[in-house]
Design a protein around this motif. Sequence first.
Motif, short mmCIF file in Angstrom:
data_model
loop_
_atom_site.label_atom_id
_atom_site.label_comp_id
_atom_site.label_asym_id
_atom_site.label_seq_id
_atom_site.Cartn_x
_atom_site.Cartn_y
_atom_site.Cartn_z
N ALA A 143 0.89 -0.17 2.84
CA ALA A 143 1.92 -1.12 3.29
C ALA A 143 1.33 -2.51 3.43
O ALA A 143 1.93 -3.51 3.02
CB ALA A 143 2.52 -0.65 4.61
N ILE A 156 8.13 -0.55 4.96
CA ILE A 156 7.45 -0.07 3.75
C ILE A 156 6.76 1.26 4.03
O ILE A 156 6.80 2.19 3.21
CB ILE A 156 6.42 -1.10 3.25
CG1 ILE A 156 7.14 -2.35 2.72
CG2 ILE A 156 5.54 -0.50 2.16
CD1 ILE A 156 7.89 -2.14 1.44
N LEU A 159 9.22 4.03 3.93
CA LEU A 159 9.61 4.35 2.56
C LEU A 159 8.53 5.15 1.85
O LEU A 159 8.83 6.09 1.09
CB LEU A 159 9.90 3.06 1.79
CG LEU A 159 11.14 2.28 2.22
CD1 LEU A 159 11.21 0.95 1.48
CD2 LEU A 159 12.41 3.09 1.99
N LEU A 160 7.27 4.81 2.08
CA LEU A 160 6.17 5.56 1.46
C LEU A 160 6.18 7.01 1.94
O LEU A 160 5.93 7.93 1.16
CB LEU A 160 4.84 4.89 1.79
CG LEU A 160 4.59 3.53 1.14
CD1 LEU A 160 3.34 2.88 1.71
CD2 LEU A 160 4.47 3.65 -0.38
N ALA A 185 14.36 5.99 -1.52
CA ALA A 185 13.09 5.40 -1.10
C ALA A 185 12.39 4.72 -2.27
O ALA A 185 11.86 3.61 -2.14
CB ALA A 185 12.20 6.47 -0.48
N LEU A 189 11.53 0.81 -2.64
CA LEU A 189 10.15 0.38 -2.87
C LEU A 189 10.07 -0.55 -4.09
O LEU A 189 9.32 -1.54 -4.07
CB LEU A 189 9.24 1.60 -3.08
CG LEU A 189 8.83 2.36 -1.83
CD1 LEU A 189 8.14 3.67 -2.19
CD2 LEU A 189 7.90 1.51 -0.96
N ARG A 190 10.81 -0.23 -5.15
CA ARG A 190 10.82 -1.11 -6.32
C ARG A 190 11.38 -2.47 -5.96
O ARG A 190 10.89 -3.51 -6.43
CB ARG A 190 11.63 -0.47 -7.44
CG ARG A 190 11.01 0.78 -8.05
CD ARG A 190 11.82 1.26 -9.25
NE ARG A 190 11.30 2.54 -9.75
CZ ARG A 190 11.82 3.71 -9.47
NH1 ARG A 190 12.88 3.79 -8.68
NH2 ARG A 190 11.28 4.83 -9.95
N GLN A 192 11.43 -3.94 -2.95
CA GLN A 192 10.65 -4.68 -1.97
C GLN A 192 9.20 -4.91 -2.38
O GLN A 192 8.57 -5.87 -1.94
CB GLN A 192 10.69 -3.94 -0.63
CG GLN A 192 12.08 -3.83 -0.05
CD GLN A 192 12.09 -3.12 1.30
OE1 GLN A 192 11.22 -3.35 2.14
NE2 GLN A 192 13.08 -2.26 1.52
N ALA A 193 8.66 -4.01 -3.21
CA ALA A 193 7.24 -4.13 -3.58
C ALA A 193 7.02 -4.21 -5.08
O ALA A 193 5.88 -4.27 -5.52
CB ALA A 193 6.47 -2.94 -2.99
N GLY A 197 5.23 -0.25 -6.07
CA GLY A 197 5.71 0.58 -4.97
C GLY A 197 5.70 2.08 -5.24
O GLY A 197 5.08 2.84 -4.48
N ALA A 201 3.43 5.27 -3.46
CA ALA A 201 3.97 6.44 -2.75
C ALA A 201 3.29 7.71 -3.24
O ALA A 201 2.91 8.58 -2.44
CB ALA A 201 5.48 6.53 -2.96
#
Length: 361
Positions: A143, A156, A159-160, A185, A189-190, A192-193, A197, A201
């Motif tokens: 994260a 984050i 989500l992980l 999730a 992740l895609r 936000q990261a 992402g 994970a």
Amino acid sequence: MTTTDRRRLGSRLQMARGWYWAFGVNGDPYAMLLCGQDDEPGHWYERIRTAGAGIFRSRCGAFVVTRYDAAARILDGPEFSRAAGETAPDWARPFLDLRTAAGPPPPAVEELVPHYRAALPGTGTRFDLMRDFAREVPVRAEAARLGADGADAEGIAALLRSAATAPDARLTPQTLAVTEQTVAALRALREQAGAAGPPAAAGCAMAANTVCNAVLATLRTPGLAGRLADDPDLADRIAAETLRTAPPAHLESRRATAAQIIQGTAIAAGDEVVVAVAAANHDPEVFAGPDRFDVDRAAAPPPLTSGLGCRDGLDEFAARHAAAALRALAGTLPGMTRTGPVVHRRRSPVVRGISRCPVEI
């Protein structure tokens, strides 16, 4: 997702699992392996190994490899690719890109050790090795690496954790609720990261289980915890033997890019070939006493990993987390005991996910 879509997805997940059960109870050991109902899958690996002289052809459609030499050729050869494309069932497609790109860079072991030491509770404490220790360090480190801090970092990290089932969902249909949670999730992740992402994970799930498996193997092996306390450098060898006996990914799916012959079996271009990495690393023709956890194993080839030939770094990522955790625990493990059964997550034939591992120090 509309109600109609949910119903269709749920129906297809149930249908796929039903076919696996039907194939399995009628003598297909790989189908039973995909059902993911066993804490110890070794007997299914052995049944696949002895099912024929060549590669086992499952009624699920995949060729399955358990022999070390053939597995090494498939994993490290240019004739096989991770790209699945349109041949994957629709319920598996959200998970296809987990390991097609580079994963998180494997961190230096010495940088991780303080984080594992900080996560370790005090003497006389009961805690869950997975939930409170093995999972949290990689999740929080990733994260932070993805640029999140404060409330964003907590989001984050959540989500992980929620995407931990994604590596298994590629091969084994999960329940509808778990599938929806994991897809949501990964999507978040895609957003936000970015592309980093989803592989993060997968890396966190693989690292957490490898840490737990390394610690459990050390506790089960007579005298090994004491040896580690006297020589923390032994952590690297314990991590390496853990990758052999309980690899971060037990199953690796590839597609043949050209027609060829493997172990006397004709493989056509486009055929799915699944390497049972854990089974290949227990090949009795290659490893003496393959079921023995032996950090002094000599004259043996290196353990196979799912990342050979498609190097995303996740196996090394998991190995370094395991080595760091063992170094942090070196003085503690001789006094650690299990206080309950290790509970494995069902439908987890790829990472053999651990849900609970209660211990006391």
